[in-house]
Design an enzyme around this catalytic site. Structure first.
Site, PDB file in Angstrom:
ATOM      1  N   GLY A  37       0.833  -1.189   0.000  1.00  0.00           N
ATOM      2  CA  GLY A  37       0.000   0.000   0.000  1.00  0.00           C
ATOM      3  C   GLY A  37       0.868   1.238   0.000  1.00  0.00           C
TER       4      GLY A  37
ATOM      5  N   THR B  99      -0.594  -1.371   8.570  1.00  0.00           N
ATOM      6  CA  THR B  99      -1.650  -2.299   8.187  1.00  0.00           C
ATOM      7  C   THR B  99      -1.190  -3.264   7.105  1.00  0.00           C
ATOM      8  OG1 THR B  99      -2.515  -0.716   6.564  1.00  0.00           O
ATOM      9  CG2 THR B  99      -3.504  -0.695   8.768  1.00  0.00           C
TER      10      THR B  99
ATOM     11  N   ASN C  76      -2.472  -4.819   3.833  1.00  0.00           N
ATOM     12  CA  ASN C  76      -3.497  -4.494   2.833  1.00  0.00           C
ATOM     13  C   ASN C  76      -3.777  -5.694   1.938  1.00  0.00           C
ATOM     14  OD1 ASN C  76      -3.252  -1.982   3.935  1.00  0.00           O
ATOM     15  ND2 ASN C  76      -2.241  -1.042   2.173  1.00  0.00           N
TER      16      ASN C  76
ATOM     17  N   GLU D  36      -7.738  -3.141   4.965  1.00  0.00           N
ATOM     18  CA  GLU D  36      -6.474  -2.825   5.621  1.00  0.00           C
ATOM     19  C   GLU D  36      -6.577  -3.282   7.072  1.00  0.00           C
ATOM     20  OE1 GLU D  36      -4.753   1.133   4.344  1.00  0.00           O
ATOM     21  OE2 GLU D  36      -6.871   1.460   3.876  1.00  0.00           O
TER      22      GLU D  36
ATOM     23  N   TYR E  36       4.454  -8.695   3.603  1.00  0.00           N
ATOM     24  CA  TYR E  36       4.225  -8.518   2.170  1.00  0.00           C
ATOM     25  C   TYR E  36       4.300  -9.859   1.435  1.00  0.00           C
ATOM     26  CZ  TYR E  36       4.555  -3.469   2.764  1.00  0.00           C
ATOM     27  OH  TYR E  36       4.329  -2.174   3.150  1.00  0.00           O
TER      28      TYR E  36
ATOM     29  N   ARG F  71     -17.975   0.713  13.171  1.00  0.00           N
ATOM     30  CA  ARG F  71     -18.457   2.034  12.750  1.00  0.00           C
ATOM     31  C   ARG F  71     -18.295   2.168  11.238  1.00  0.00           C
ATOM     32  NH1 ARG F  71     -14.293   5.238  11.160  1.00  0.00           N
ATOM     33  NH2 ARG F  71     -12.216   4.848  12.029  1.00  0.00           N
TER      34      ARG F  71
ATOM     35  N   PHE G 171     -12.294  12.584   8.639  1.00  0.00           N
ATOM     36  CA  PHE G 171     -12.073  13.395   9.831  1.00  0.00           C
ATOM     37  C   PHE G 171     -11.501  14.765   9.464  1.00  0.00           C
ATOM     38  CE2 PHE G 171     -12.125   9.015  11.157  1.00  0.00           C
ATOM     39  CZ  PHE G 171     -12.865   9.045  12.327  1.00  0.00           C
TER      40      PHE G 171
END
Length: 312
Positions: A196, A207, A209, A259, A270, A283, A288
């Site tokens: 990523g 993260t 991905n 992610e 990887y 959520r 943001f």
């Protein structure tokens, strides 16, 4: 488990199984009921336990431009079937020639001549042959004539009908636990970790991905997840939080991916295959006002996920 994709030149040792037939997308409780009956038939006949499925999914073949609908890719399906003790997976290529087979041609050519199956087990809604012309009664009649046994299992219900469609609906609504009740296991997204932009690392939340292209898209947002690292020096199980979405904070393209932040993990993943189980929807995906606000929310998401997963 042996995966057999070439049905024209079959090893004699791969013939003679008792096999469940179907697409088995998701390998849900209804599919598992079919496989359990097949296991009993295989034991009674002294035959290997087999599953016959189709790749690509016939729906993909007939409507290649339709929105992605598959709950799992072929590798994830094989992984789940292996866990159920399947010994022979007949991954029959679905192509234009097979699509034109009449029910009789399918039974004679695929079941008898190519695979040499001694018994088949199907769900009550099973249809086969060109234009879905054959049903379970057709299959029973052909089995009596051609020399293979047939068992039909009734549809399974659990509050609502257990079906891949209802599981997709639950995932689209952000109800992974409802999906899991119908599946009999957590819904998992499997595949290799891809590179990523490493923004998560810069934010303090590196993260892993993964692509969800060609899979049914769950509701976009943040999830509490269980993660299995399937290979390599970090193989094992971890808790984590995952975001499925298009990264609105960074103006990325409209192709969603997943992610995943693995708790208490350090290492390079990887290219490593992961299996990410969706446990709870936390959520929706949000944009943001600042990166600091995003980091605070990520910390809160991780705290919430840890509390949920402690009891899972």
């Amino acid at each position: 488990m042996r995966i057999i994709r070439d049905t024209l030149f079959l090893d004699p040792n791969d013939r003679g199984a008792a096999a469940a037939i179907g697409n088995f997308d998701g390998v849900h409780l209804g599919h598992q009921a079919v496989i359990d009956l097949t296991r009993k038939a295989a034991f009674d006949l002294g035959a290997p336990l087999g599953v016959m499925t189709f790749e690509p999914h016939p729906r993909q073949f007939f409507a290649p431009d339709a929105p992605p609908f598959r709950l799992m890719n072929a590798e994830a399906k094989a992984h789940r079937l292996r866990k159920l003790g399947v010994q022979k997976l007949y991954d029959v290529p679905f192509n234009a020639a097979l699509a034109q087979f009449t029910p009789r041609e399918f039974a004679e050519t695929i079941i008898v001549q190519r695979l040499g199956l001694v018994h088949v087990v199907v769900g009550a809604d099973f249809c086969f042959g060109a234009k879905r012309a054959g049903d379970v009664e057709t299959l029973k009649s052909l089995g009596e004539e051609l020399g293979f046994g047939v068992t039909v299992t009734p549809l399974l219900t659990f509050e609502e009908e257990v079906s891949s469609t209802n599981i997709r609906n639950a995932l689209s609504d952000g109800r992974p636990r409802d999906a899991a009740r119908m599946l009999g296991h957590w819904h998992r997204i499997e595949g290799p970790v891809i590179r990523g932009d490493q923004r998560g690392r810069d934010l303090g939340y590196p993260t892993a991905n993964m692509s969800i292209t060609n899979l049914h898209q769950p509701k976009l947002g943040v999830y509490a997840v269980k993660v299995d690292v399937l290979e390599g020096p970090h193989a094992g199980s971890y808790d984590g939080a995952a975001s499925i979405g298009v990264r609105p904070m960074f103006g990325e393209d409209n192709v969603p991916n997943i992610e995943t932040f693995l708790f208490d993990f350090k290492g390079d993943l990887y290219g490593t295959p992961l299996s990410v189980a969706l446990v709870d929807y936390l959520r929706p995906e949000l944009k943001f006002d600042s990166l600091d606000a995003l980091i605070v929310q990520m910390a809160n998401d991780c705290d919430t996920a840890r509390k949920i997963l402690k009891d899972v």
